[in-house]
Design a protein around this motif. Structure first.
Motif, PDB file in Angstrom:
ATOM      1  N   ALA A 181     -38.228  -4.568 -12.497  1.00 11.57           N
ATOM      2  CA  ALA A 181     -39.551  -4.050 -12.869  1.00 11.57           C
ATOM      3  C   ALA A 181     -39.853  -4.250 -14.359  1.00 11.57           C
ATOM      4  N   GLY A 182     -38.923  -4.909 -15.069  1.00 10.56           N
ATOM      5  CA  GLY A 182     -39.183  -5.233 -16.468  1.00 10.56           C
ATOM      6  C   GLY A 182     -38.586  -4.276 -17.471  1.00 10.56           C
ATOM      7  N   ALA A 183     -37.759  -3.326 -17.032  1.00 13.91           N
ATOM      8  CA  ALA A 183     -37.110  -2.382 -17.953  1.00 13.91           C
ATOM      9  C   ALA A 183     -35.603  -2.658 -17.953  1.00 13.91           C
ATOM     10  N   VAL A 184     -35.137  -3.361 -18.961  1.00 15.79           N
ATOM     11  CA  VAL A 184     -33.722  -3.710 -19.032  1.00 15.79           C
ATOM     12  C   VAL A 184     -32.983  -2.621 -19.814  1.00 15.79           C
ATOM     13  N   LEU A 185     -32.184  -1.838 -19.089  1.00  8.07           N
ATOM     14  CA  LEU A 185     -31.407  -0.767 -19.706  1.00  8.07           C
ATOM     15  C   LEU A 185     -29.940  -0.915 -19.318  1.00  8.07           C
ATOM     16  N   GLY A 186     -29.060  -0.591 -20.238  1.00  3.39           N
ATOM     17  CA  GLY A 186     -27.653  -0.576 -19.909  1.00  3.39           C
ATOM     18  C   GLY A 186     -27.354   0.516 -18.897  1.00  3.39           C
ATOM     19  N   LYS A 187     -26.324   0.322 -18.110  1.00  2.00           N
ATOM     20  CA  LYS A 187     -25.975   1.290 -17.067  1.00  2.00           C
ATOM     21  C   LYS A 187     -25.731   2.673 -17.655  1.00  2.00           C
ATOM     22  N   GLN A 188     -25.045   2.729 -18.803  1.00  2.00           N
ATOM     23  CA  GLN A 188     -24.748   4.026 -19.403  1.00  2.00           C
ATOM     24  C   GLN A 188     -26.020   4.735 -19.853  1.00  2.00           C
ATOM     25  N   THR A 189     -27.000   3.966 -20.328  1.00  2.00           N
ATOM     26  CA  THR A 189     -28.277   4.565 -20.718  1.00  2.00           C
ATOM     27  C   THR A 189     -28.991   5.149 -19.512  1.00  2.00           C
ATOM     28  N   VAL A 190     -28.956   4.409 -18.401  1.00  6.77           N
ATOM     29  CA  VAL A 190     -29.549   4.912 -17.160  1.00  6.77           C
ATOM     30  C   VAL A 190     -28.861   6.205 -16.736  1.00  6.77           C
ATOM     31  N   ILE A 191     -27.526   6.222 -16.805  1.00  4.13           N
ATOM     32  CA  ILE A 191     -26.756   7.421 -16.453  1.00  4.13           C
ATOM     33  C   ILE A 191     -27.169   8.594 -17.346  1.00  4.13           C
ATOM     34  N   ASN A 192     -27.320   8.330 -18.647  1.00  3.62           N
ATOM     35  CA  ASN A 192     -27.706   9.390 -19.577  1.00  3.62           C
ATOM     36  C   ASN A 192     -29.090   9.937 -19.250  1.00  3.62           C
ATOM     37  N   TYR A 193     -30.041   9.040 -19.020  1.00  3.33           N
ATOM     38  CA  TYR A 193     -31.411   9.468 -18.751  1.00  3.33           C
ATOM     39  C   TYR A 193     -31.499  10.299 -17.469  1.00  3.33           C
ATOM     40  N   VAL A 194     -30.808   9.852 -16.431  1.00  4.06           N
ATOM     41  CA  VAL A 194     -30.814  10.615 -15.179  1.00  4.06           C
ATOM     42  C   VAL A 194     -30.138  11.969 -15.400  1.00  4.06           C
ATOM     43  N   GLY A 195     -29.093  11.977 -16.222  1.00  4.28           N
ATOM     44  CA  GLY A 195     -28.427  13.241 -16.542  1.00  4.28           C
ATOM     45  C   GLY A 195     -29.370  14.224 -17.210  1.00  4.28           C
ATOM     46  N   TYR A 196     -30.239  13.734 -18.097  1.00  4.45           N
ATOM     47  CA  TYR A 196     -31.216  14.606 -18.740  1.00  4.45           C
ATOM     48  C   TYR A 196     -32.199  15.185 -17.723  1.00  4.45           C
ATOM     49  N   MET A 197     -32.559  14.383 -16.733  1.00  4.04           N
ATOM     50  CA  MET A 197     -33.461  14.857 -15.681  1.00  4.04           C
ATOM     51  C   MET A 197     -32.801  15.944 -14.842  1.00  4.04           C
ATOM     52  N   MET A 198     -31.507  15.776 -14.612  1.00  2.00           N
ATOM     53  CA  MET A 198     -30.765  16.793 -13.876  1.00  2.00           C
ATOM     54  C   MET A 198     -30.646  18.071 -14.710  1.00  2.00           C
ATOM     55  N   ASP A 199     -30.412  17.895 -16.017  1.00  6.35           N
ATOM     56  CA  ASP A 199     -30.272  19.049 -16.904  1.00  6.35           C
ATOM     57  C   ASP A 199     -31.534  19.903 -16.945  1.00  6.35           C
ATOM     58  N   SER A 200     -32.689  19.258 -16.780  1.00 10.30           N
ATOM     59  CA  SER A 200     -33.961  19.981 -16.808  1.00 10.30           C
ATOM     60  C   SER A 200     -34.270  20.653 -15.474  1.00 10.30           C
ATOM     61  N   TYR A 201     -33.392  20.462 -14.485  1.00 12.79           N
ATOM     62  CA  TYR A 201     -33.572  20.996 -13.126  1.00 12.79           C
ATOM     63  C   TYR A 201     -34.739  20.342 -12.387  1.00 12.79           C
ATOM     64  N   LEU A 202     -35.223  19.217 -12.898  1.00 15.00           N
ATOM     65  CA  LEU A 202     -36.264  18.493 -12.185  1.00 15.00           C
ATOM     66  C   LEU A 202     -35.701  17.881 -10.903  1.00 15.00           C
ATOM     67  N   LEU A 203     -34.449  17.429 -10.967  1.00 13.28           N
ATOM     68  CA  LEU A 203     -33.792  16.777  -9.840  1.00 13.28           C
ATOM     69  C   LEU A 203     -32.502  17.488  -9.484  1.00 13.28           C
ATOM     70  N   PHE A 204     -32.070  17.304  -8.243  1.00 10.39           N
ATOM     71  CA  PHE A 204     -30.710  17.675  -7.853  1.00 10.39           C
ATOM     72  C   PHE A 204     -30.204  16.622  -6.879  1.00 10.39           C
ATOM     73  N   THR A 205     -28.896  16.590  -6.662  1.00 18.27           N
ATOM     74  CA  THR A 205     -28.304  15.574  -5.793  1.00 18.27           C
ATOM     75  C   THR A 205     -27.502  16.210  -4.672  1.00 18.27           C
ATOM     76  N   LEU A 206     -27.368  15.464  -3.591  1.00 16.40           N
ATOM     77  CA  LEU A 206     -26.459  15.804  -2.494  1.00 16.40           C
ATOM     78  C   LEU A 206     -25.540  14.617  -2.271  1.00 16.40           C
ATOM     79  N   GLN A 207     -24.281  14.904  -1.965  1.00 18.27           N
ATOM     80  CA  GLN A 207     -23.285  13.848  -1.801  1.00 18.27           C
ATOM     81  C   GLN A 207     -23.009  13.569  -0.328  1.00 18.27           C
ATOM     82  N   ASN A 208     -22.396  12.414  -0.096  1.00 15.46           N
ATOM     83  CA  ASN A 208     -22.037  11.998   1.262  1.00 15.46           C
ATOM     84  C   ASN A 208     -20.743  12.677   1.682  1.00 15.46           C
ATOM     85  N   TYR A 209     -20.812  13.552   2.687  1.00 22.81           N
ATOM     86  CA  TYR A 209     -19.642  14.304   3.136  1.00 22.81           C
ATOM     87  C   TYR A 209     -18.549  13.377   3.648  1.00 22.81           C
TER      88      TYR A 209
END
Length: 427
Positions: free
Chosen positions: A262-290
């Motif tokens: 989509a035209g946004a070149v980000l390093g994997k670690q940057t993506v991990i950090n950004y998603v982590g910030y979204m989780m920290d704000s409680y905007l998102l949560f995750t469920l894992q594969n049992y």
């Protein structure tokens, strides 16, 4: 900070909890426990404090012993950790020499270094409650700093029973219903799924505009400004792509590749950090594969939004996605997010709750959709090869039926009815 100025702010803020109408939230709390209420912005954490204050009043504690401070107040922007003891001093002065104040510190994470003060007050046997909108305030480091002196309570947007109560609907909709009552509860549930359940939203007509204001506050304040991010395009794109992938496993590698295309070149670690910030704000949560191995559990979760109304801001024609997202929210509300999974191992099951052996599929319609019915029920049949005695529940928009297929019993339940039921044993 000037002591008299701080005291005046505390007196002014007292009007906030004295003049707020109360809708009791369904969270059982004990009297002799310090609580930390955490959750997404505007979800009702402050109201949990007001509810506790009201409880104290009903049990004979005078208002002069109650100290409430909201650190979101712009007049407190310059308050530092060194000033926090002034709050205790003012509280002691207002309570009287022979009484200990009860402390309620709202959005305390806005004060850098707040942890040591809170721990010291708890060690001095003061009753103290705190709230925060950032999950890092109870990360492993801070939890060790607080030393187990607080019980954490996740506060969610209204449950459906709370949503009905807030609108003055106190009927028992699980009893035999008239056509009018059924239409009423189905209509309210449709609104509940579409716009979500932030408490203040109930009385607001322009719901989408209000939701957008919450989203902007979380996005700009809790994600961008707090974490000093300048790449606005990348963060918006990540949120958009996560919204489009709700209900599907999404790895960081896949997300990085989607962004790159989509035209946004980000390093994997940057993506991990950004998603982590979204989780920290409680905007998102995750469920894992049992059914996955440990590494796969961590790297390919499903993402969900903490409120279906916020999800609806990002997608068009998303009623099916919002329905599944709502079920995810209700499951973590009932069982805790650490006890809810999805199941994927030669069979795809939307949700699985191990402690109840409860398997759930979500679909808007199944009874008149032959392909959909066979796919959803066929998944339960395949699940029998892995979990032979699972209780199988198929949640729909409005359909209801009991089905038996190839030795598997499936309860088809409309979402409004399931939301009003309590646990597995009530179904």
């Amino acid at each position: 900070m000037n002591r008299d100025y701080l005291k005046q702010i505390m007196i002014d803020q007292k009007e906030t909890y004295l003049n707020n109408p109360m809708i009791n939230r369904d969270y059982p709390l004990e009297d002799n426990v310090n609580y930390c209420f955490v959750g997404i912005r505007r979800t009702g954490k402050s109201y949990m404090m007001y509810q506790q204050i009201k409880h104290l009043q009903e049990n004979g504690i005078p208002l002069k012993q109650i100290v409430y401070v909201n650190f979101e107040d712009e007049r407190l922007l310059e308050l530092s950790a060194d000033d926090l003891n002034l709050i205790l001093e003012i509280g002691l002065e207002m309570s009287g020499a022979d009484n200990k104040p009860y402390l309620f510190l709202d959005e305390i994470q806005n004060v850098v270094g707040w942890e040591k003060f809170v721990r010291r007050i708890a060690d001095m046997k003061y009753r103290i409650h705190i709230t925060g909108s950032n999950s890092k305030m109870l990360s492993s480091e801070i939890a060790s700093t607080l030393g187990g002196r607080f019980m954490r309570v996740d506060i969610y947007p209204y449950s459906f029973p709370e949503y009905l109560a807030a609108q003055g609907k106190d009927k028992n909709y699980l009893e035999v219903l008239s056509t009018k009552d059924r239409a009423e509860v189905v209509g309210m549930c449709d609104q509940y799924v579409k716009y979500g359940a932030f408490p203040e939203l109930v009385d607001i007509r322009n719901k989408r505009e209000y939701l957008n204001s919450i989203y902007q506050t979380i996005y700009l304040g809790d994600i961008m400004t707090r974490n000093k991010i300048t790449n606005d395009f990348a963060v918006r794109l990540i949120l958009k792509k996560i919204a489009e992938s709700v209900a599907k496993p999404l790895s960081f590698n896949r997300l990085s590749n989607i962004l790159k295309s989509a035209g946004a070149v980000l390093g994997k670690q940057t993506v991990i950090n950004y998603v982590g910030y979204m989780m920290d704000s409680y905007l998102l949560f995750t469920l894992q594969n049992y059914a996955a191995k440990l590494v796969e559990k961590e790297t390919s979760p499903k993402y969900y939004f903490m409120d279906t109304g916020l999800l609806g801001l990002m997608l068009m024609d998303c009623s099916s996605t919002q329905l599944e997202n709502l079920v995810a929210i209700e499951l973590i509300r009932r069982y805790g997010r650490e006890n809810v999974f999805y199941f994927e191992k030669k069979v795809e099951i939307d949700f699985y709750v191990p402690e109840e052996k409860l398997a759930i599929q979500v679909s808007l319609q199944v009874l008149d959709q032959i392909d959909t019915r066979e796919r959803e029920i066929g998944a339960f049949v395949k699940l029998k090869n892995f979990i032979g005695d699972a209780t199988c529940l198929l949640i729909t928009n409005s359909e209801e039926e009991e089905l038996d297929y190839d030795g598997v019993h499936v309860s088809v339940v409309p979402v409004w009815k399931w939301l009003l039921q309590k646990r597995k044993q009530d179904i």
